[in-house]
Design a protein around this motif. Structure first.
Motif, mmCIF file in Angstrom:
data_model
loop_
_atom_site.group_PDB
_atom_site.id
_atom_site.type_symbol
_atom_site.label_atom_id
_atom_site.label_comp_id
_atom_site.label_asym_id
_atom_site.label_seq_id
_atom_site.Cartn_x
_atom_site.Cartn_y
_atom_site.Cartn_z
ATOM 1 N N TRP A 74 3.450 4.248 -7.330
ATOM 2 C CA TRP A 74 2.200 5.397 -7.909
ATOM 3 C C TRP A 74 2.373 5.992 -9.050
ATOM 4 C CZ3 TRP A 74 1.846 10.509 -8.110
ATOM 5 C CH2 TRP A 74 0.551 11.361 -7.883
ATOM 6 N N PRO A 75 1.629 6.676 -10.290
ATOM 7 C CA PRO A 75 0.384 7.005 -10.329
ATOM 8 C C PRO A 75 -0.239 4.848 -10.898
ATOM 9 C CG PRO A 75 1.327 7.920 -12.056
ATOM 10 C CD PRO A 75 2.023 7.891 -11.277
ATOM 11 N N ASP A 76 0.152 4.563 -11.445
ATOM 12 C CA ASP A 76 -0.416 3.135 -12.126
ATOM 13 C C ASP A 76 -0.462 2.330 -11.565
ATOM 14 O OD1 ASP A 76 -0.315 4.801 -14.554
ATOM 15 O OD2 ASP A 76 1.622 5.056 -14.596
ATOM 16 N N GLY A 77 0.178 2.360 -10.542
ATOM 17 C CA GLY A 77 0.343 0.651 -9.691
ATOM 18 C C GLY A 77 -0.870 0.715 -8.271
ATOM 19 N N TYR A 78 -1.215 -0.191 -7.382
ATOM 20 C CA TYR A 78 -1.791 -0.625 -6.459
ATOM 21 C C TYR A 78 -1.924 -1.278 -5.357
ATOM 22 C CZ TYR A 78 -2.628 -5.105 -9.660
ATOM 23 O OH TYR A 78 -1.712 -6.591 -9.758
ATOM 24 N N TRP A 79 -2.587 -1.374 -4.420
ATOM 25 C CA TRP A 79 -2.503 -2.060 -3.096
ATOM 26 C C TRP A 79 -3.161 -2.967 -3.045
ATOM 27 C CZ3 TRP A 79 1.268 -0.331 0.729
ATOM 28 C CH2 TRP A 79 1.859 0.564 0.079
ATOM 29 N N ILE A 80 -2.639 -4.378 -2.911
ATOM 30 C CA ILE A 80 -3.782 -5.242 -2.346
ATOM 31 C C ILE A 80 -3.726 -5.742 -1.062
ATOM 32 C CG2 ILE A 80 -3.846 -8.308 -2.612
ATOM 33 C CD1 ILE A 80 -3.878 -6.987 -5.124
ATOM 34 N N GLU A 81 -5.680 -5.494 -0.885
ATOM 35 C CA GLU A 81 -5.675 -5.450 0.399
ATOM 36 C C GLU A 81 -6.122 -6.256 1.351
ATOM 37 O OE1 GLU A 81 -9.038 -3.713 3.765
ATOM 38 O OE2 GLU A 81 -9.434 -2.702 1.159
ATOM 39 N N SER A 82 -6.024 -7.413 1.634
ATOM 40 C CA SER A 82 -6.450 -8.799 1.868
ATOM 41 C C SER A 82 -7.374 -8.236 3.850
ATOM 42 C CB SER A 82 -5.494 -9.842 2.252
ATOM 43 O OG SER A 82 -4.414 -9.784 1.399
ATOM 44 N N THR A 83 -8.367 -9.020 4.030
ATOM 45 C CA THR A 83 -9.011 -8.829 5.038
ATOM 46 C C THR A 83 -9.873 -10.389 5.268
ATOM 47 O OG1 THR A 83 -9.212 -6.292 4.505
ATOM 48 C CG2 THR A 83 -10.661 -7.447 6.193
ATOM 49 N N GLY A 84 -9.686 -10.950 5.635
ATOM 50 C CA GLY A 84 -10.021 -11.921 5.525
ATOM 51 C C GLY A 84 -9.889 -12.219 4.633
ATOM 52 N N ALA A 85 -11.190 -14.190 3.936
ATOM 53 C CA ALA A 85 -11.680 -14.441 2.893
ATOM 54 C C ALA A 85 -11.323 -12.894 1.652
ATOM 55 C CB ALA A 85 -12.794 -15.321 2.755
ATOM 56 N N MET A 86 -11.402 -11.795 1.995
ATOM 57 C CA MET A 86 -11.271 -11.206 0.648
ATOM 58 C C MET A 86 -10.201 -10.148 0.496
ATOM 59 S SD MET A 86 -13.774 -9.775 -1.580
ATOM 60 C CE MET A 86 -15.808 -9.968 -1.180
ATOM 61 N N ARG A 87 -9.882 -10.385 -0.858
ATOM 62 C CA ARG A 87 -8.684 -9.940 -1.719
ATOM 63 C C ARG A 87 -9.035 -8.438 -1.995
ATOM 64 N NH1 ARG A 87 -4.899 -13.463 -3.592
ATOM 65 N NH2 ARG A 87 -4.431 -11.945 -4.771
ATOM 66 N N LEU A 88 -8.570 -7.615 -2.329
ATOM 67 C CA LEU A 88 -9.474 -5.867 -3.248
ATOM 68 C C LEU A 88 -7.947 -5.310 -3.845
ATOM 69 C CD1 LEU A 88 -12.058 -4.573 -1.095
ATOM 70 C CD2 LEU A 88 -12.467 -5.529 -3.244
ATOM 71 N N ALA A 89 -7.616 -5.700 -5.249
ATOM 72 C CA ALA A 89 -6.519 -4.233 -5.914
ATOM 73 C C ALA A 89 -7.167 -2.497 -5.649
ATOM 74 C CB ALA A 89 -6.398 -4.733 -7.407
ATOM 75 N N LEU A 90 -6.698 -2.230 -4.702
ATOM 76 C CA LEU A 90 -6.667 -0.469 -4.953
ATOM 77 C C LEU A 90 -6.058 0.645 -5.299
ATOM 78 C CD1 LEU A 90 -8.211 -1.104 -1.568
ATOM 79 C CD2 LEU A 90 -9.653 -1.009 -3.096
ATOM 80 N N ALA A 91 -6.659 0.653 -6.262
ATOM 81 C CA ALA A 91 -5.658 2.347 -7.121
ATOM 82 C C ALA A 91 -5.807 3.447 -6.102
ATOM 83 C CB ALA A 91 -6.105 2.544 -8.627
ATOM 84 N N VAL A 92 -4.630 3.733 -5.669
ATOM 85 C CA VAL A 92 -4.901 5.615 -5.097
ATOM 86 C C VAL A 92 -4.785 7.058 -5.780
ATOM 87 C CG1 VAL A 92 -3.378 6.811 -2.827
ATOM 88 C CG2 VAL A 92 -3.611 4.330 -2.881
ATOM 89 N N GLU A 93 -5.868 7.546 -5.274
ATOM 90 C CA GLU A 93 -6.250 8.530 -6.579
ATOM 91 C C GLU A 93 -5.717 10.182 -4.967
ATOM 92 O OE1 GLU A 93 -10.653 8.956 -7.706
ATOM 93 O OE2 GLU A 93 -9.363 7.036 -9.026
ATOM 94 N N THR A 94 -5.248 10.613 -5.163
ATOM 95 C CA THR A 94 -4.769 11.846 -4.862
ATOM 96 C C THR A 94 -5.912 12.771 -4.833
ATOM 97 O OG1 THR A 94 -3.219 12.509 -5.599
ATOM 98 C CG2 THR A 94 -2.347 11.050 -4.495
ATOM 99 N N THR A 95 -6.272 13.472 -3.857
ATOM 100 C CA THR A 95 -7.617 14.755 -3.749
ATOM 101 C C THR A 95 -7.272 14.961 -2.317
ATOM 102 O OG1 THR A 95 -8.712 13.507 -3.759
ATOM 103 C CG2 THR A 95 -8.888 13.760 -5.750
ATOM 104 N N ASP A 96 -7.368 16.559 -2.920
ATOM 105 C CA ASP A 96 -7.472 17.314 -1.501
ATOM 106 C C ASP A 96 -6.092 16.742 -0.302
ATOM 107 O OD1 ASP A 96 -9.163 19.031 -2.004
ATOM 108 O OD2 ASP A 96 -10.559 17.199 -1.273
ATOM 109 N N ARG A 97 -4.926 16.702 -0.400
ATOM 110 C CA ARG A 97 -4.187 16.301 -0.167
ATOM 111 C C ARG A 97 -4.221 14.603 0.502
ATOM 112 N NH1 ARG A 97 0.392 21.209 2.163
ATOM 113 N NH2 ARG A 97 1.155 19.352 1.399
ATOM 114 N N GLY A 98 -5.269 14.367 -0.102
ATOM 115 C CA GLY A 98 -5.488 12.782 1.078
ATOM 116 C C GLY A 98 -5.403 11.850 -0.351
ATOM 117 N N TRP A 99 -6.374 10.589 0.269
ATOM 118 C CA TRP A 99 -6.605 9.959 -0.956
ATOM 119 C C TRP A 99 -8.223 9.175 -1.026
ATOM 120 C CZ3 TRP A 99 -2.031 7.199 1.552
ATOM 121 C CH2 TRP A 99 -1.525 6.340 1.993
ATOM 122 N N ARG A 100 -7.951 9.050 -2.303
ATOM 123 C CA ARG A 100 -9.065 7.991 -1.996
ATOM 124 C C ARG A 100 -9.328 6.859 -2.517
ATOM 125 N NH1 ARG A 100 -14.709 9.531 -3.178
ATOM 126 N NH2 ARG A 100 -14.068 11.673 -3.045
#
Length: 176
Positions: free
Chosen positions: A94-120
């Motif tokens: 963080w903040p330039d990295g990302y996560w690879i989410e794998s759910t079944g046949a779908m994979r997504l590269a997801l960045a994380v933005e921290t807002t309101d002490r949580g994340w988007r």
């Protein structure tokens, strides 16, 4: 998780920090919304693929979260349905990295933005059955989490241009 965030980890609410350090189980009612007309038809099909029953507008959600082998595991069950399991692998930091989410046949590269002490989550790339697909071919995704009144508040929504909202679910979950 904490290693990936580095100094950014302190931007998260202490309850989110604890959940991602130690893992845990969350549960509670969630509100389910599907679009109308064609958007509703697409939303119902998407819900079915995700294991979300659409016969009720509110249902119970159970989530177990744990880390293992340098990956974050999220297992979700809507009502009495089957578990929807996702694995998140960190890339970079963080903040330039990302996560690879794998759910079944779908994979997504997801960045994380921290807002309101949580994340988007912010989608960056997508693959289906290992083949790269442009994001504009997928529904737009909005997903965030934060703490409200000592409960885990989250929102996940899918939409398409012109049609609007296909499907969304949100709620306030309690930790066991």
């Amino acid at each position: 998780m904490e290693r990936w965030f580095g100094e950014g980890f302190k931007h998260l609410h202490p309850l989110l920090q604890r959940l991602h350090r130690q893992g845990g189980t969350l549960h509670g009612p969630v509100d389910l919304h599907t679009g109308t007309g064609l958007a509703g038809w697409f939303g119902a099909r998407l819900a079915t693929r995700l294991g979300i029953p659409t016969d009720k507008k509110q249902l119970d959600l159970f989530v177990t979260i744990h880390s293992r082998n340098d990956a974050l595991h999220w297992n979700r069950r809507f009502g009495d349905g089957a578990y929807l399991c996702s694995t998140f692998h960190p890339c970079g930091s963080w903040p330039d990295g990302y996560w690879i989410e794998s759910t079944g046949a779908m994979r997504l590269a997801l960045a994380v933005e921290t807002t309101d002490r949580g994340w988007r989550w912010r989608p960056l790339k997508a693959w289906l059955h290992g083949m790269r697909i442009p994001l504009w071919l997928l529904p737009r995704t909005t997903a965030y989490k934060r703490i409200e009144n000592d409960r885990y508040h989250f929102y996940v929504g899918f939409s398409l241009p012109v049609l609007g909202t296909l499907l969304s679910y949100s709620g306030n979950l309690s930790a066991d």
